[in-house]
Scaffold this motif. Sequence first.
Motif, PDB file in Angstrom:
ATOM      1  N   VAL A   1      33.552  65.754 -71.957  1.00  0.00           N
ATOM      2  CA  VAL A   1      32.453  65.163 -72.448  1.00  0.00           C
ATOM      3  C   VAL A   1      31.228  65.802 -72.587  1.00  0.00           C
ATOM      4  O   VAL A   1      30.914  66.540 -71.583  1.00  0.00           O
ATOM      5  CB  VAL A   1      32.266  64.043 -71.854  1.00  0.00           C
ATOM      6  N   VAL A   2      30.573  66.163 -73.869  1.00  0.00           N
ATOM      7  CA  VAL A   2      29.406  66.821 -73.939  1.00  0.00           C
ATOM      8  C   VAL A   2      28.289  66.145 -74.180  1.00  0.00           C
ATOM      9  O   VAL A   2      28.330  64.957 -75.114  1.00  0.00           O
ATOM     10  CB  VAL A   2      29.578  68.213 -74.889  1.00  0.00           C
ATOM     11  N   ASP A   3      26.888  66.299 -73.937  1.00  0.00           N
ATOM     12  CA  ASP A   3      25.654  65.489 -74.631  1.00  0.00           C
ATOM     13  C   ASP A   3      25.069  66.159 -75.819  1.00  0.00           C
ATOM     14  O   ASP A   3      26.084  67.102 -76.440  1.00  0.00           O
ATOM     15  CB  ASP A   3      24.841  65.494 -73.531  1.00  0.00           C
ATOM     16  N   LYS A   4      24.486  65.688 -76.562  1.00  0.00           N
ATOM     17  CA  LYS A   4      24.015  65.928 -77.842  1.00  0.00           C
ATOM     18  C   LYS A   4      23.238  67.286 -77.844  1.00  0.00           C
ATOM     19  O   LYS A   4      23.072  67.941 -78.985  1.00  0.00           O
ATOM     20  CB  LYS A   4      22.992  64.815 -78.397  1.00  0.00           C
ATOM     21  N   ASN A   5      22.935  67.784 -76.651  1.00  0.00           N
ATOM     22  CA  ASN A   5      22.415  69.236 -76.670  1.00  0.00           C
ATOM     23  C   ASN A   5      23.730  70.339 -76.190  1.00  0.00           C
ATOM     24  O   ASN A   5      23.423  71.457 -75.883  1.00  0.00           O
ATOM     25  CB  ASN A   5      21.518  69.458 -75.567  1.00  0.00           C
TER      26      ASN A   5
END
Length: 589
Positions: free
Chosen positions: A29-33
């Motif tokens: 899982v990665v964030d929008k950055n």
Amino acid sequence: MNISLIEIEEHIKKYIKVITTVINVDVGVVDKNMKRVSGTSRYNDTVGERVRGNVFKKTIETGETSIIENPRTHDLCQICADKELCKETLEIATPIYCNGEIEGVLGLLCFNEEQKNKILLDVESYLDFTKQIAEFIGMKFKEYRESLLQKEREETLNQLLNNMTKGVILSDVDGNITSINQIGIKKLKLSFNPEGKKMQLISQNDYIMNEEIFKLIIGKKEYNVTGKKVPMVSFSQKKINGFIFDDIQKISKNIVEVSNQYNRITLDDIHGTSQSIQSLKEYIKTVANSNSTVLITGESGTGKELIARSLHSSGNRKDKPLVVINCSAIPDSLLESELFGYVKGAFTGADNNGHMGKFELANGGVIFLDEIGDMPLYLQAKILRVIQEKKIERIGSNKSIDLDIKIIAATNADLRQKIKEKKFREDLFYRLNVIPIQTCPLRERREDIGPIVKKLIEKYSVISGKKEIDIDEKAMNVLLDYDWPGNVRELENVIELIMNTCGEADRVTVSMLPENIKLSKNKNIILEEIKKESFEILEDEFCEIEKNYIIKGLEKYGNSTEGKKILCDKMNIGLTTLYRKLKKFNIDK
């Protein structure tokens, strides 16, 4: 609010654990950055690092789910910096939404053909499952963000409430206090936190300056406050009641003349070097802290209000209100309502919000009743009751208001004579005259004229924006020789006139003085010359002339106090002097 999925890392770990248990694949899982939020297996130790894969980046940019069946040879992989290190056999990237915005990507990662084939056999089902987990993560993130927003709003609200100048109490529908700001605790002088305790709010059907008066009951304590109810809805959508309030004294201070550092009159403002002035100052210091009534008597213009203000500023009530009311300046029909106030509907024309009287405004402090000798008899009886009982009632109300107040009264009338004329109550006179102060006319302390003139020139130099000027000896002698029937007030008017008409002169000369003062000096010179010529008038003959003049004056101007004042003006003497002459000549008037 700038927050990331990393804030709910622990919740995301639980979701990806479910995925790996059900599907047996790795999850990232990665964030929008493009920062790693969580991951399994080989990605577990890279949390917080920036991810360089183009698949996740494309999903964030487009918001579309990507399925990469041939990593390393797919078009998206051709410019990937980690292409040569990639070991994946299948990659599925699903966007994580929150309130319609992409907050990150949930990725399913296969590293062998067995995992890949299993997914591809039922890819739609796995996609639905992945999207559902991504939706759960988005919902959890929304919940977390809203809880932060609520907390932030509550903290902001608390900061606002605690920086307000008014008290605020929040209560539930059952009247239980849920919150109170710090100023509210201070205004009510609470030694405990009332949250959780029951409160009652009872309207008194009365108003002050558009603020409704309430009786606030918390536990066994009662408070009289002004304020308004505000129905509200909490962040959790529960109905609550807000009450914004102020103490009545604070309202009073906002609408009453309060002595402060800018308009406070002190003993230093009483100018003069005479023994009478020095004795007066010492006497004021002695009686300033007393709560007994003070009666200041003396001729007009001798500074009775100055003395009253000095008493206030020198005493233990100096930080409390000083309310001044001129009893002769207000029509009799309005004086009672000005002194005692009224409730709404008390009489025709009454303000719908009611009106707070001067006694109530001064509660805790000092009230100065100037020209009390001109107060009508029916009001004198009410003032007497106030002094005796320390209570008042507003017009139209039967509710008593307790007073903690010091009363200072003043008059230039001869109250003993008014008592004889049945125009002033004898019992009120004795109630007022507990601490008597008699002012001294200026003509009886001529040594004070010089210092007063100097101070007045300083004062009006500042007001007129001119430089201070001197006064020559001849002009000062004229001022010293004049009898000043209007006392210090008349002297101040003369100096103000001079400062406005002197132009660029640097010295006050005789020519600048008003004509009546110069003529007075000339009259005295003529009298001296007549004496030198030995033109004598026997004392008994002069007394007879003076007696006849007084009798004719009384017949012409009347025997009332006003008539006697006119006669005094004609004779250029004070009222006290006239009464002394009436007694001397045995004139029964």
